[in-house]
Design an enzyme around this catalytic site. Structure first.
Site, PDB file in Angstrom:
ATOM      1  CB  THR A 140      -0.887  -0.006   1.264  1.00  0.00           C
ATOM      2  OG1 THR A 140      -1.715  -1.163   1.228  1.00  0.00           O
ATOM      3  CG2 THR A 140      -1.775   1.235   1.332  1.00  0.00           C
ATOM      4  CB  ALA A 178       9.642   0.738   3.808  1.00  0.00           C
ATOM      5  CE  LYS A 231       5.100  -2.203   4.871  1.00  0.00           C
ATOM      6  NZ  LYS A 231       4.785  -1.054   3.982  1.00  0.00           N
ATOM      7  N   GLY A 240       2.862   4.361   7.419  1.00  0.00           N
ATOM      8  CA  GLY A 240       2.526   5.757   7.130  1.00  0.00           C
ATOM      9  C   GLY A 240       1.148   5.881   6.489  1.00  0.00           C
ATOM     10  CD  GLU A 255       1.448  -1.685   4.574  1.00  0.00           C
ATOM     11  OE1 GLU A 255       1.222  -0.881   3.664  1.00  0.00           O
ATOM     12  OE2 GLU A 255       2.119  -1.384   5.572  1.00  0.00           O
TER      13      GLU A 255
HETATM   14  C1  5RP Z   1       1.529   2.117   4.175  1.00  0.00           C
HETATM   15  C2  5RP Z   1       2.998   1.909   4.165  1.00  0.00           C
HETATM   16  C3  5RP Z   1       3.755   2.431   2.985  1.00  0.00           C
HETATM   17  O1  5RP Z   1       4.484   1.394   2.428  1.00  0.00           O
HETATM   18  C4  5RP Z   1       4.689   3.507   3.443  1.00  0.00           C
HETATM   19  O2  5RP Z   1       3.945   4.505   4.130  1.00  0.00           O
HETATM   20  C5  5RP Z   1       5.441   4.144   2.267  1.00  0.00           C
HETATM   21  O3  5RP Z   1       4.557   4.870   1.485  1.00  0.00           O
HETATM   22  P1  5RP Z   1       5.006   5.576   0.141  1.00  0.00           P
HETATM   23  O4  5RP Z   1       5.349   4.506  -0.831  1.00  0.00           O
HETATM   24  O5  5RP Z   1       3.786   6.379  -0.261  1.00  0.00           O
HETATM   25  O6  5RP Z   1       6.188   6.466   0.460  1.00  0.00           O
HETATM   26  O7  5RP Z   1       3.580   1.334   5.031  1.00  0.00           O
HETATM   27  O8  5RP Z   1       0.965   1.687   5.372  1.00  0.00           O
END
Ligand code: 5RP
Length: 224
Positions: free
Chosen positions: A32, A87, A98, A100, A107
């Protein structure tokens, strides 16, 4: 190169890596976030080369379906060769932060099932010590204050992520000011707090391969 171009490059590198190993029965685990979205878009160009996908969030399931890629429940899949996800931070051992995007629990479940976890990230995500990015913790709503007090005892400063409800109906505490020198231990300590669903440390099960987008090209890193 912009950060988005780096994300796009690692997404394409992940597709190039897994594609020769897929067949018409393969199901791919998909993460995600914005980097995972680039991966989905690149993977969709080859949708006849595999059977379908397992999604780590409702948002990812929608994007996969939008491309006409079949989405399976994890419980109906016996084998998952690859899980590909972004990540927020990685260290040199491929321990990750992870969550964010608040999808950390699903996940972590899909990563646990997959034989090979490929992390895709732009170069800004590789850090010497985890913890500059606030550690997300998914919490059962009624336990929020209790869990926050326990996280303070562990040395962190938890902040309630206002207005966010996870796909599992829970809330997120983002824990600031942690210097995570022993991620395996901290992951277990936080998971042992009553009311915690899971936390965003992926150290008990780190990534197997990190594809890192840099200005000099995509680098492949294995755990040190
Ligand atoms: C979501 C996550 C994403 O992998 C992480 O936040 C990185 O996001 P992005 O690829 O938009 O930088 O852990 O829960």
């Amino acid at each position: 190169m912009t950060q988005d171009q780096l994300k796009q490059a690692v997404a394409q590198a992940a597709v190039d890596f897994i594609l020769p190993k897929l067949d018409e029965k393969s199901v791919v685990g998909v993460g995600t976030g914005s980097t995972a979205n680039f991966f989905i878009d690149a993977l969709a160009q080859h949708k006849t080369a595999f059977d379908g996908a397992v999604a780590s969030s409702e948002a990812t399931a929608q994007r996969l379906k939008g491309h006409g890629i079949p989405v399976y429940e994890l419980n109906s899949v016996s084998e998952l060769e690859f899980y590909v996800d972004g990540a927020d931070e990685s260290d040199a051992h491929l321990n990750l932060i992870k969550g964010g995007g608040a999808a950390l629990t699903r996940e972590k479940i899909v990563a646990a099932v997959a034989k090979t976890f490929i992390c895709i990230a732009d170069a800004s995500k590789l850090v010497p010590v985890l913890g500059s990015f606030p550690l997300p913790v998914e919490v059962i709503p009624m336990a929020r204050s209790h869990v926050a007090r326990q996280l303070v005892k562990l040395g962190g400063d938890p902040v309630y992520r206002e207005g966010v409800v996870t796909d599992n109906g829970n809330v997120i505490l983002d824990v600031f000011n942690l210097q995570i020198t022993n991620p395996v231990e901290l992951e277990a300590q936080i998971n042992a707090i009553v009311g915690v669903v899971t936390n965003g440390l992926f150290a008990a099960r780190p990534a197997d391969l990190l594809l890192l987008g840099t200005a000099e090209g995509v680098k492949s890193l294995k755990a040190e």
